[in-house]
Design a protein around this motif. Structure first.
Motif, short mmCIF file in Angstrom:
data_model
loop_
_atom_site.label_atom_id
_atom_site.label_comp_id
_atom_site.label_asym_id
_atom_site.label_seq_id
_atom_site.Cartn_x
_atom_site.Cartn_y
_atom_site.Cartn_z
N SER A 15 0.82 -1.22 0.00
CA SER A 15 0.00 0.00 0.00
C SER A 15 0.85 1.26 0.00
CB SER A 15 -0.96 -0.01 1.18
OG SER A 15 -0.28 0.10 2.41
N ALA A 16 1.99 1.24 0.69
CA ALA A 16 2.84 2.44 0.71
C ALA A 16 3.34 2.74 -0.71
CB ALA A 16 4.01 2.23 1.66
N ARG A 17 3.70 1.69 -1.45
CA ARG A 17 4.23 1.90 -2.80
C ARG A 17 3.12 2.30 -3.77
NH1 ARG A 17 7.22 -3.52 -2.19
NH2 ARG A 17 5.73 -4.12 -3.81
N PRO A 43 9.92 -0.05 13.59
CA PRO A 43 9.04 -1.05 13.00
C PRO A 43 7.91 -1.39 13.96
CG PRO A 43 11.20 -2.01 13.50
CD PRO A 43 11.21 -0.60 14.00
N VAL A 44 6.67 -1.32 13.48
CA VAL A 44 5.53 -1.59 14.36
C VAL A 44 4.48 -2.39 13.60
CG1 VAL A 44 5.79 0.53 15.71
CG2 VAL A 44 4.32 0.54 13.69
N ASP A 45 3.64 -3.06 14.34
CA ASP A 45 2.45 -3.69 13.76
C ASP A 45 1.25 -3.12 14.49
OD1 ASP A 45 0.38 -5.18 12.85
OD2 ASP A 45 1.22 -7.14 13.38
N LEU A 46 0.46 -2.33 13.80
CA LEU A 46 -0.66 -1.65 14.43
C LEU A 46 -1.75 -2.60 14.86
CD1 LEU A 46 -0.91 1.45 12.05
CD2 LEU A 46 0.32 1.27 14.22
N THR A 47 -1.72 -3.83 14.36
CA THR A 47 -2.72 -4.81 14.79
C THR A 47 -2.35 -5.44 16.13
OG1 THR A 47 -1.72 -6.71 13.68
CG2 THR A 47 -3.22 -5.35 12.37
N ASP A 48 -1.20 -5.07 16.66
CA ASP A 48 -0.77 -5.58 17.98
C ASP A 48 -0.49 -4.37 18.88
OD1 ASP A 48 0.32 -6.78 20.17
OD2 ASP A 48 1.74 -8.02 19.06
N GLU A 99 -6.89 -0.03 6.55
CA GLU A 99 -6.19 -1.31 6.42
C GLU A 99 -6.41 -2.20 7.65
OE1 GLU A 99 -2.35 -1.33 4.62
OE2 GLU A 99 -2.65 0.64 3.70
N LEU A 100 -7.15 -1.69 8.63
CA LEU A 100 -7.43 -2.46 9.84
C LEU A 100 -8.91 -2.81 9.90
CD1 LEU A 100 -4.56 -1.51 10.52
CD2 LEU A 100 -5.36 -0.89 12.79
N THR A 101 -9.21 -4.00 10.39
CA THR A 101 -10.61 -4.38 10.61
C THR A 101 -11.18 -3.52 11.74
OG1 THR A 101 -10.05 -6.02 12.29
CG2 THR A 101 -10.09 -6.78 9.98
C1 LIG Z 1 -2.01 3.98 2.27
S1 LIG Z 1 -0.44 4.02 3.08
C2 LIG Z 1 -0.50 5.67 3.76
C3 LIG Z 1 0.86 6.20 4.09
C4 LIG Z 1 0.92 7.60 4.71
N1 LIG Z 1 0.47 7.59 6.10
C5 LIG Z 1 0.17 8.63 3.92
O1 LIG Z 1 -0.56 9.42 4.51
O2 LIG Z 1 0.36 8.68 2.69
C6 LIG Z 1 -0.72 3.00 4.53
C7 LIG Z 1 0.53 2.73 5.33
O3 LIG Z 1 0.15 2.04 6.52
C8 LIG Z 1 1.06 0.98 6.74
N2 LIG Z 1 0.37 -0.08 7.49
C9 LIG Z 1 -0.74 -0.76 7.12
N3 LIG Z 1 -1.07 -1.68 8.04
C10 LIG Z 1 -0.14 -1.58 9.03
C11 LIG Z 1 0.08 -2.28 10.25
N4 LIG Z 1 -0.73 -3.27 10.64
N5 LIG Z 1 1.13 -1.93 11.01
C12 LIG Z 1 1.96 -0.93 10.61
N6 LIG Z 1 1.82 -0.24 9.47
C13 LIG Z 1 0.78 -0.56 8.68
C14 LIG Z 1 1.47 0.53 5.35
O4 LIG Z 1 2.70 -0.18 5.37
C15 LIG Z 1 1.56 1.86 4.63
O5 LIG Z 1 2.83 2.41 4.74
#
Ligand SMILES: C[S@@+](CC[C@H](N)C(=O)[O-])C[C@H]1O[C@@H](n2cnc3c(N)ncnc32)[C@H](O)[C@@H]1O
Length: 311
Positions: free
Chosen positions: A68-70, A186-191, A221-223
């Motif tokens: 999604s970032a790319r 580095p993070v995981d927002l689902t945790d 991107e999150l439920t």
């Molecule tokens: C659509 S991009 C938006 C990027 C930026 N915040 C912007 O405003 O353009 C979504 C970003 O959220 C990150 N992301 C999605 N789910 C994630 C998660 N569970 N934990 C950490 N990052 C997450 C993706 O890797 C991506 O870089």
């Protein structure tokens, strides 16, 4: 930069009448993303960093599926993407002719809201799901700190994401002059519990001082369950009076809503868009921050909220 003998990424078809966003400056070409990003990276002096070996990032980099970032980098005129990301971006632009314009408007909204919050005196920002916002100041892809430091030159900005390429680019390219500082995590927002532990133990965030948490174009991107848990953790854990800056994708209308959902599903990209009422439900524990209004932005819900307890 374009490497000799390599062709530039194909141009992305943009909606008629919508000028391309300025290309991000100084961002490495994707075909050699990590090699060049790592080559650019000098020894890092931020006290907020934890080790993030380039080898580990390279091992986790997937170029056979869209990220999604790319994809956002494609849509906003950046250079950090591969073919599959460009294919998905084309399909999103076909599904919704306003997709690029609304994405760009949402970036301007979050940069403006961040500057306004910084001007109130908030000096710590955590950009959660920061993406590849490594563009030139003044562009939609400008990183958050360019807006924050204009109002608060001594601010601390923490960039956090789960995508290894995002972190590699951020480490290589996002730097600020003292007394400001940036960090990368580095993070995981689902945790959320692990997120909170990392914020507490692996950064220099001061928990006695206000924090602005930024969720810019991320929560879709999150439920519902994941988003509720994340927002509840931030609400309970950030120092009272802290701020939440939010931009959230709406579902689209009619045929475009269906086409957008189908495109995300086919690309295996998470897609949980929400309307104003659904975002209000997610953030119901938070209070509006009276000094800074949300910025109106078609295709998105935006919000500036605080976890201050009601008087
Ligand atoms: C659509 S991009 C938006 C990027 C930026 N915040 C912007 O405003 O353009 C979504 C970003 O959220 C990150 N992301 C999605 N789910 C994630 C998660 N569970 N934990 C950490 N990052 C997450 C993706 O890797 C991506 O870089």
């Amino acid at each position: 930069m374009t490497r000799p003998g390599k062709t530039r990424p194909e141009a992305v078809r943009r909606p008629a009448g919508h000028a391309p966003a300025p290309r991000s400056a100084g961002v490495v070409q994707i075909e050699e993303p990590l090699r060049e990003a790592v080559a650019l990276a000098e020894p890092w002096n931020s006290p907020w960093d934890r080790p993030w070996p380039p080898q580990a990032a390279a091992a986790q980099l997937r170029t056979d599926v869209a990220a999604s970032a790319r994809v956002t980098s494609v849509v906003l005129g950046g250079k950090d993407h591969v073919g599959i990301d460009r294919d998905v971006a084309h399909r999103l632009l076909e599904a919704d002719s306003d997709w690029a314009q609304t994405a760009e408007s949402a970036r301007w909204a979050v940069l403006g809201m961040a500057a306004a919050v910084a001007s109130l005196g908030v000096g710590q920002f955590v950009d959660l799901g920061c993406g590849l916002a490594t563009g030139a100041p003044g562009s939609a892809l400008a990183p958050l700190h360019t807006a924050v430091l204009a109002a608060r030159p001594d601010a601390h900005i923490l960039y956090a994401d789960q995508d290894p390429m995002v972190l590699a680019h951020a480490r290589a390219l996002l730097r600020v002059p003292a007394p400001a500082s940036v960090g990368h995590l580095p993070v995981d927002l689902t945790d959320p519990a692990a997120l909170l532990a990392a914020l507490r133990e692996e950064t220099n965030l001061e928990w006695s001082t206000l924090v602005a948490a930024v969720l810019s174009d991320v929560l879709h991107e999150l439920t519902d369950t994941q988003a509720h848990r994340l927002l509840a953790t931030l609400h309970e854990s950030l120092p009272p009076g802290s701020v939440l800056l939010l931009t959230h994708r709406a579902p689209g209308t009619g045929g475009s809503a269906v086409a957008l959902a189908d495109t995300h599903t086919e690309a295996a990209l998470a897609w949980h868009p929400r309307n104003d009422e659904q975002v209000a439900d997610l953030t119901s524990a938070w209070q509006p921050l009276p000094q800074v209004g949300p910025v109106r932005c078609a295709g998105f819900t935006t919000a500036v909220l605080t976890n201050r307890r009601p008087a």
